[in-house]
Write a protein that holds these residues in place. Sequence first.
Motif, PDB file in Angstrom:
ATOM      1  N   UNK A 231       0.836  -1.201   0.000  1.00  0.00           N
ATOM      2  CA  UNK A 231       0.000   0.000   0.000  1.00  0.00           C
ATOM      3  C   UNK A 231       0.874   1.255   0.000  1.00  0.00           C
ATOM      4  N   UNK A 232       1.688   1.458  -1.038  1.00  0.00           N
ATOM      5  CA  UNK A 232       2.587   2.620  -1.072  1.00  0.00           C
ATOM      6  C   UNK A 232       1.848   3.948  -1.037  1.00  0.00           C
ATOM      7  N   UNK A 233       0.590   3.971  -1.530  1.00  0.00           N
ATOM      8  CA  UNK A 233      -0.163   5.214  -1.510  1.00  0.00           C
ATOM      9  C   UNK A 233      -0.418   5.695  -0.085  1.00  0.00           C
ATOM     10  N   UNK A 234      -0.482   4.760   0.865  1.00  0.00           N
ATOM     11  CA  UNK A 234      -0.712   5.161   2.254  1.00  0.00           C
ATOM     12  C   UNK A 234       0.436   6.024   2.771  1.00  0.00           C
ATOM     13  N   UNK A 235       1.664   5.708   2.346  1.00  0.00           N
ATOM     14  CA  UNK A 235       2.812   6.500   2.776  1.00  0.00           C
ATOM     15  C   UNK A 235       2.981   7.746   1.910  1.00  0.00           C
ATOM     16  N   UNK A 236       3.170   7.536   0.605  1.00  0.00           N
ATOM     17  CA  UNK A 236       3.458   8.665  -0.273  1.00  0.00           C
ATOM     18  C   UNK A 236       2.265   9.603  -0.401  1.00  0.00           C
ATOM     19  N   UNK A 237       1.066   9.025  -0.409  1.00  0.00           N
ATOM     20  CA  UNK A 237      -0.130   9.852  -0.489  1.00  0.00           C
ATOM     21  C   UNK A 237      -0.301  10.720   0.749  1.00  0.00           C
ATOM     22  N   UNK A 238      -0.070  10.134   1.922  1.00  0.00           N
ATOM     23  CA  UNK A 238      -0.195  10.902   3.170  1.00  0.00           C
ATOM     24  C   UNK A 238       0.824  12.030   3.234  1.00  0.00           C
ATOM     25  N   UNK A 239       2.077  11.720   2.892  1.00  0.00           N
ATOM     26  CA  UNK A 239       3.104  12.757   2.888  1.00  0.00           C
ATOM     27  C   UNK A 239       2.804  13.820   1.836  1.00  0.00           C
ATOM     28  N   UNK A 240       2.300  13.373   0.669  1.00  0.00           N
ATOM     29  CA  UNK A 240       1.972  14.315  -0.398  1.00  0.00           C
ATOM     30  C   UNK A 240       0.860  15.275   0.003  1.00  0.00           C
ATOM     31  N   UNK A 241      -0.187  14.724   0.610  1.00  0.00           N
ATOM     32  CA  UNK A 241      -1.306  15.565   1.051  1.00  0.00           C
ATOM     33  C   UNK A 241      -0.840  16.549   2.119  1.00  0.00           C
ATOM     34  N   UNK A 242      -0.034  16.069   3.069  1.00  0.00           N
ATOM     35  CA  UNK A 242       0.470  16.941   4.131  1.00  0.00           C
ATOM     36  C   UNK A 242       1.298  18.087   3.554  1.00  0.00           C
ATOM     37  N   UNK A 243       2.202  17.733   2.631  1.00  0.00           N
ATOM     38  CA  UNK A 243       3.057  18.755   2.029  1.00  0.00           C
ATOM     39  C   UNK A 243       2.244  19.735   1.182  1.00  0.00           C
ATOM     40  N   UNK A 244       1.307  19.210   0.371  1.00  0.00           N
ATOM     41  CA  UNK A 244       0.505  20.066  -0.517  1.00  0.00           C
ATOM     42  C   UNK A 244      -0.342  21.051   0.287  1.00  0.00           C
ATOM     43  N   UNK A 245      -1.018  20.562   1.315  1.00  0.00           N
ATOM     44  CA  UNK A 245      -1.898  21.438   2.079  1.00  0.00           C
ATOM     45  C   UNK A 245      -1.115  22.400   2.969  1.00  0.00           C
ATOM     46  N   UNK A 246       0.074  21.994   3.421  1.00  0.00           N
ATOM     47  CA  UNK A 246       0.907  22.919   4.187  1.00  0.00           C
ATOM     48  C   UNK A 246       1.323  24.089   3.304  1.00  0.00           C
ATOM     49  N   UNK A 247       1.769  23.785   2.090  1.00  0.00           N
ATOM     50  CA  UNK A 247       2.146  24.842   1.154  1.00  0.00           C
ATOM     51  C   UNK A 247       0.969  25.716   0.771  1.00  0.00           C
ATOM     52  N   UNK A 248      -0.186  25.091   0.573  1.00  0.00           N
ATOM     53  CA  UNK A 248      -1.384  25.859   0.198  1.00  0.00           C
ATOM     54  C   UNK A 248      -1.808  26.793   1.325  1.00  0.00           C
ATOM     55  N   UNK A 249      -1.770  26.309   2.561  1.00  0.00           N
ATOM     56  CA  UNK A 249      -2.173  27.146   3.696  1.00  0.00           C
ATOM     57  C   UNK A 249      -1.231  28.338   3.883  1.00  0.00           C
ATOM     58  N   UNK A 250       0.070  28.110   3.694  1.00  0.00           N
ATOM     59  CA  UNK A 250       1.027  29.224   3.796  1.00  0.00           C
ATOM     60  C   UNK A 250       0.746  30.256   2.713  1.00  0.00           C
TER      61      UNK A 250
END
Length: 317
Positions: A231-250
């Motif tokens: 389930x690689x999406x569980x790792x890469x997807x979670x990190x991707x969502x965290x990074x994307x939304x952190x950048x978007x919020x800033x």
Amino acid sequence: MLQISIVVPLYNEAESLPELCAWIDRVMQANSFQYEMIFVNDGSRDTSWSVLQSLSKEYKSLKGISFARNYGKSAALHEGFQLASGEVVITMDADLQDSPDEIPELYRMIKEDGLDLVSGWKQKRFDPISKTIPTKLYNAATRALSGVKLNDFNCGLKAYKLEVVKTIKLYGEMHRYIPVQAKWNGFTQIGEKVVQHQSRKYGVTKFGLERFLYGFLDLLSITFVQTFGKRPMHLFGSLGILSFFSGSLITIWLIGEKLYNIANQLKYRNVTDNPLFFLALVAIILGVQLFVAGFLGELLITNSDKTTQYQIKEEIA
């Protein structure tokens, strides 16, 4: 079905092989076991293979595999496991430091005590301090990361139910983590037995200190693969969502700050003049890339891989 399959990986151990075969056969005959010996010659550069060919004429239970080159102990064990057919599979080293006299009790622990795997524990070792101290550190790290409570993961003398070894994939230095793989595959009845450790009689050790570094890296690898391999999406997807939304919020915060300052006629600067904007942009791009990596990982997962394919040169049937 045979009662015991004894799998012995070897590399340049020609001198010890006649004595080892005689010792194993003596123990097997004394206990009336139906057994087979499977020797896997890992690209030895001495006369190990010719010695095995000669011994096969004396011991009809002897089978052998010879690699075209040196692949390592994990590869040798993997091929030996594929060939094994005994109810209980015993692994041991070819250097006479593991005692075949331990086999009857290991067999009993599997058959009567209902254990899936029994690992030997060399409580008293005849190794130099340069080997024993790194081994203790490695064992402690493996216990902490895997949750498998064994004192000696690297002992070559182990016993398994046949179905355990058929579920194991070995490559690199993964032979150290067979108990870890077994546990993750659902075989949780894992025991340990204090075993005799003999001093080396012939030759020199084939392993250097670099094996501990490689072993630790393989521990991190197997932990990652076992957790996220399916389930690689569980790792890469979670990190991707965290990074994307952190950048978007800033970015949203910077734009909101600018609009607020304009509305209240306060000093402001362009969003692109703020260093935080570029950090946010990098986070957004990285988030998208991680998310795509997760998708690609899901697409690449298949049941067929070539990590455990080794070139066999000759066999003794």
